[in-house]
Design an enzyme around this catalytic site. Structure first.
Site, PDB file in Angstrom:
ATOM      1  N   GLY A  15      31.446 -11.418   3.507  1.00 52.27           N
ATOM      2  CA  GLY A  15      31.907 -10.024   3.524  1.00 52.27           C
ATOM      3  C   GLY A  15      31.316  -9.273   4.700  1.00 52.27           C
ATOM      4  N   VAL A  27      20.454  -9.490  18.626  1.00 50.98           N
ATOM      5  CA  VAL A  27      20.226 -10.938  18.734  1.00 50.98           C
ATOM      6  C   VAL A  27      20.514 -11.406  20.163  1.00 50.98           C
ATOM      7  CG1 VAL A  27      21.177 -13.185  18.018  1.00 50.98           C
ATOM      8  CG2 VAL A  27      20.615 -11.461  16.284  1.00 50.98           C
ATOM      9  N   ARG A  76      35.764 -16.382   5.193  1.00 48.00           N
ATOM     10  CA  ARG A  76      35.227 -17.299   4.194  1.00 48.00           C
ATOM     11  C   ARG A  76      35.802 -18.657   4.577  1.00 48.00           C
ATOM     12  NH1 ARG A  76      35.087 -12.247   1.021  1.00 48.00           N
ATOM     13  NH2 ARG A  76      32.861 -12.093   0.616  1.00 48.00           N
ATOM     14  N   ASP A 107      24.412 -13.742   0.460  1.00 55.64           N
ATOM     15  CA  ASP A 107      23.745 -14.904  -0.139  1.00 55.64           C
ATOM     16  C   ASP A 107      24.592 -16.174  -0.052  1.00 55.64           C
ATOM     17  OD1 ASP A 107      25.494 -13.869  -1.991  1.00 55.64           O
ATOM     18  OD2 ASP A 107      24.181 -14.165  -3.717  1.00 55.64           O
ATOM     19  N   GLY A 108      25.923 -16.033  -0.070  1.00 50.72           N
ATOM     20  CA  GLY A 108      26.802 -17.205   0.089  1.00 50.72           C
ATOM     21  C   GLY A 108      26.585 -17.830   1.461  1.00 50.72           C
ATOM     22  N   THR A 130      24.973  -7.318   4.161  1.00 50.42           N
ATOM     23  CA  THR A 130      25.830  -7.139   2.987  1.00 50.42           C
ATOM     24  C   THR A 130      25.713  -5.712   2.470  1.00 50.42           C
ATOM     25  OG1 THR A 130      26.039  -7.653   0.615  1.00 50.42           O
ATOM     26  CG2 THR A 130      23.986  -8.285   1.637  1.00 50.42           C
ATOM     27  N   ASP A 132      26.117  -4.960  -0.517  1.00 44.90           N
ATOM     28  CA  ASP A 132      25.742  -5.003  -1.942  1.00 44.90           C
ATOM     29  C   ASP A 132      24.243  -4.884  -2.214  1.00 44.90           C
ATOM     30  OD1 ASP A 132      28.327  -5.233  -2.824  1.00 44.90           O
ATOM     31  OD2 ASP A 132      28.337  -7.423  -2.628  1.00 44.90           O
ATOM     32  N   ASP A 134      22.051  -7.128  -2.669  1.00 45.69           N
ATOM     33  CA  ASP A 134      21.715  -7.962  -3.826  1.00 45.69           C
ATOM     34  C   ASP A 134      20.825  -9.143  -3.451  1.00 45.69           C
ATOM     35  OD1 ASP A 134      23.660  -9.131  -2.296  1.00 45.69           O
ATOM     36  OD2 ASP A 134      24.894  -9.800  -3.977  1.00 45.69           O
ATOM     37  N   ARG A 159      33.969  15.519  -6.955  1.00 45.01           N
ATOM     38  CA  ARG A 159      33.278  16.482  -7.833  1.00 45.01           C
ATOM     39  C   ARG A 159      33.888  17.885  -7.661  1.00 45.01           C
ATOM     40  NH1 ARG A 159      29.611  16.736 -11.976  1.00 45.01           N
ATOM     41  NH2 ARG A 159      28.180  15.211 -11.083  1.00 45.01           N
ATOM     42  N   ARG A 167      37.791  18.410 -15.180  1.00 44.19           N
ATOM     43  CA  ARG A 167      38.408  17.117 -15.448  1.00 44.19           C
ATOM     44  C   ARG A 167      37.404  15.977 -15.477  1.00 44.19           C
ATOM     45  NH1 ARG A 167      43.525  17.301 -11.705  1.00 44.19           N
ATOM     46  NH2 ARG A 167      44.953  17.952 -13.335  1.00 44.19           N
ATOM     47  N   ARG A 176      30.741  -6.440  -7.205  1.00 45.75           N
ATOM     48  CA  ARG A 176      31.233  -7.370  -8.235  1.00 45.75           C
ATOM     49  C   ARG A 176      30.086  -7.918  -9.075  1.00 45.75           C
ATOM     50  NH1 ARG A 176      35.871  -8.847  -5.103  1.00 45.75           N
ATOM     51  NH2 ARG A 176      34.641 -10.178  -3.759  1.00 45.75           N
ATOM     52  N   ALA A 191      26.118  11.949 -10.985  1.00 38.01           N
ATOM     53  CA  ALA A 191      27.122  11.445 -11.935  1.00 38.01           C
ATOM     54  C   ALA A 191      26.535  11.447 -13.348  1.00 38.01           C
ATOM     55  CB  ALA A 191      27.533  10.037 -11.537  1.00 38.01           C
ATOM     56  N   GLU A 227      32.574  -2.319  -9.679  1.00 39.13           N
ATOM     57  CA  GLU A 227      33.726  -3.203  -9.974  1.00 39.13           C
ATOM     58  C   GLU A 227      33.420  -4.237 -11.047  1.00 39.13           C
ATOM     59  OE1 GLU A 227      33.547  -4.768  -5.772  1.00 39.13           O
ATOM     60  OE2 GLU A 227      35.675  -5.007  -6.198  1.00 39.13           O
ATOM     61  N   ARG A 260      33.447  -0.380   3.252  1.00 39.91           N
ATOM     62  CA  ARG A 260      33.002  -1.431   4.189  1.00 39.91           C
ATOM     63  C   ARG A 260      33.057  -0.969   5.640  1.00 39.91           C
ATOM     64  NH1 ARG A 260      31.863  -6.235   2.314  1.00 39.91           N
ATOM     65  NH2 ARG A 260      32.857  -6.911   0.381  1.00 39.91           N
TER      66      ARG A 260
HETATM   67  P1  ADP Z   1      28.626 -13.763   1.497  1.00 38.82           P
HETATM   68  O1  ADP Z   1      27.844 -14.405   2.580  1.00 38.82           O
HETATM   69  O2  ADP Z   1      29.082 -12.385   1.858  1.00 38.82           O
HETATM   70  O3  ADP Z   1      27.925 -13.856   0.156  1.00 38.82           O
HETATM   71  P2  ADP Z   1      30.494 -15.883   0.671  1.00 38.82           P
HETATM   72  O4  ADP Z   1      29.867 -16.123  -0.652  1.00 38.82           O
HETATM   73  O5  ADP Z   1      31.972 -15.816   0.721  1.00 38.82           O
HETATM   74  O6  ADP Z   1      30.020 -14.552   1.383  1.00 38.82           O
HETATM   75  O7  ADP Z   1      30.011 -17.054   1.665  1.00 38.82           O
HETATM   76  C1  ADP Z   1      30.429 -17.088   3.008  1.00 38.82           C
HETATM   77  C2  ADP Z   1      30.680 -18.509   3.455  1.00 38.82           C
HETATM   78  O8  ADP Z   1      29.455 -19.264   3.372  1.00 38.82           O
HETATM   79  C3  ADP Z   1      31.650 -19.306   2.609  1.00 38.82           C
HETATM   80  O9  ADP Z   1      33.000 -19.011   2.891  1.00 38.82           O
HETATM   81  C4  ADP Z   1      31.285 -20.729   3.036  1.00 38.82           C
HETATM   82  O10 ADP Z   1      31.858 -21.030   4.277  1.00 38.82           O
HETATM   83  C5  ADP Z   1      29.762 -20.638   3.155  1.00 38.82           C
HETATM   84  N1  ADP Z   1      29.154 -21.090   1.886  1.00 38.82           N
HETATM   85  C6  ADP Z   1      28.884 -20.369   0.776  1.00 38.82           C
HETATM   86  N2  ADP Z   1      28.352 -21.140  -0.195  1.00 38.82           N
HETATM   87  C7  ADP Z   1      28.284 -22.399   0.308  1.00 38.82           C
HETATM   88  C8  ADP Z   1      27.860 -23.673  -0.188  1.00 38.82           C
HETATM   89  N3  ADP Z   1      27.404 -23.803  -1.437  1.00 38.82           N
HETATM   90  N4  ADP Z   1      27.964 -24.737   0.624  1.00 38.82           N
HETATM   91  C9  ADP Z   1      28.433 -24.621   1.891  1.00 38.82           C
HETATM   92  N5  ADP Z   1      28.858 -23.466   2.419  1.00 38.82           N
HETATM   93  C10 ADP Z   1      28.801 -22.370   1.653  1.00 38.82           C
END
Ligand code: ADP
Length: 327
Positions: A15, A27, A76, A107-108, A130, A132, A134, A159, A167, A176, A191, A227, A260
């Site tokens: 994201g 960087v 993604r 974190d993904g 991010t 979020d 989180d 408001r 209202r 999420r 709120a 959400e 965003r």
């Molecule tokens: P965010 O980084 O915002 O949390 P995502 O969860 O969509 O977003 O993760 C971004 C990308 O990181 C994914 O589309 C994928 O390419 C890679 N990724 C996430 N989890 C894994 C995983 N378990 N193994 C390999 N690549 C991953």
């Protein structure tokens, strides 16, 4: 032994969040300052898999610190979940001689980096980009401050009209899995109720409060909903309340993607610049496979292995404050 890194690739993944550009700029310029060759990898891990990689210079990042989005674009990438996709990515990096990676994402993206750095001999540094907030191990994430300020500005406007008509408004903000945007924007706008995924929604209390307000014909009430809240967001919460209190006039407003975009706040530009600088310094000093956070105004390095196991927790203190101040 410190592995010498000479060619560094940077990417934004998952994201997008406001401040990613400020971070890319930091960087690239810190890398050049250290005499490194710098590369931008387009569309997150997709650019690694598809060899969409460009050489970058100081000029490439001119005039972007104030811009939302990301000049490197993001995506993604499904192929990166598979070993064959990661192998292709590695071969493309080798082709360019890239021997260090900086990943700006959530974190993904950190999970992807952690797996990749275990399979291949490419040190990875994560930067928390991010909205979020989180990610555990940092007080700030790049983009959160801007997103939450956007939400606050919008809720303040709602408001005004809510007051004018007496209202009830249900306002859905992003989150999420994490309730930070709802919690912070809800507190900052006064709120009456804040519903977040981390807590059970006390809907019966809310219905009782609203029934009492209905009786007194004092219906101004803002409910800020993340959400991922238990009922499934703003529309669902409003539907439930309407079924129980059919005479109430309820308006729902979903803030959506405006959260965003936009120019990053001063705070986001500063933390993005500081974190970006330290990410490169870390690679150069041989601190590998960590993400760079800030805790108590000090730079904090968390191993990627640990980062993916923990989530930032909602502070009990804030939850207590919400209850007292919203009555
Ligand atoms: P965010 O980084 O915002 O949390 P995502 O969860 O969509 O977003 O993760 C971004 C990308 O990181 C994914 O589309 C994928 O390419 C890679 N990724 C996430 N989890 C894994 C995983 N378990 N193994 C390999 N690549 C991953």
């Amino acid at each position: 032994m410190i592995k010498n890194v000479n060619k560094i690739g940077v990417l934004t993944s998952g994201g997008d969040s406001p401040g990613m550009n400020a971070c890319i700029r930091a960087v690239i310029r810190t890398g050049i300052h250290n005499g490194k060759e710098m590369f931008g990898i387009m569309r997150g891990y997709t650019g690694m898999v598809e060899d969409d990689i460009i050489a970058m210079e100081s000029r490439s990042v001119a005039n972007i610190i104030q811009r939302g989005g990301t000049i490197l674009k993001t995506s993604r990438c499904m192929e990166f979940f598979e070993p064959e996709g990661r192998k292709k990515a590695y071969e493309n990096l080798k082709k360019h001689g890239i021997d260090g990676l900086i990943i700006i994402g959530g974190d993904g993206s950190f999970r992807g980096a952690q797996i990749f750095s275990k399979e291949y001999d490419i040190p990875c540094i994560g930067l928390p980009g991010t909205i979020d907030k989180d990610i555990a191990g940092t007080d700030f994430t790049i983009g959160f401050d801007t997103a939450v300020n956007t939400a606050v500005e919008a809720i303040d406007k709602i408001r005004d009209t809510a007051e004018a008509h007496d209202r009830l408004f249900v306002i859905e903000v992003m989150g999420r899995d994490a309730g930070y945007i709802a919690l912070h924007s809800g507190i900052a706008t006064g709120a009456e109720n804040i519903l977040i995924p981390e807590r059970k929604t006390e809907i019966e209390n809310i219905i009782a409060q609203l029934a009492e307000k209905e009786r007194r014909q004092k219906l101004v009430n803002l409910i800020v909903v993340a959400e991922g809240e238990e009922f499934g967001g703003g529309n669902e919460v409003a539907k439930f309340i309407k079924a129980r209190l059919p005479l109430l006039e309820i308006r729902v407003c979903i803030l959506g993607h405006i959260q965003r975009g936009g120019a990053p706040s001063c705070m986001d530009r500063l933390i993005a610049s500081r974190m970006g600088y330290h990410a490169v310094e870390s690679l150069v000093e041989g601190r590998h496979n960590v993400f760079v956070g800030i805790v108590n105004n000090k730079i904090n390095y968390i191993p990627l292995d640990e980062a993916i196991k923990k989530k930032q927790r909602i502070s009990e203190e804030w939850l207590k404050i919400v209850k007292i101040l919203a009555t």
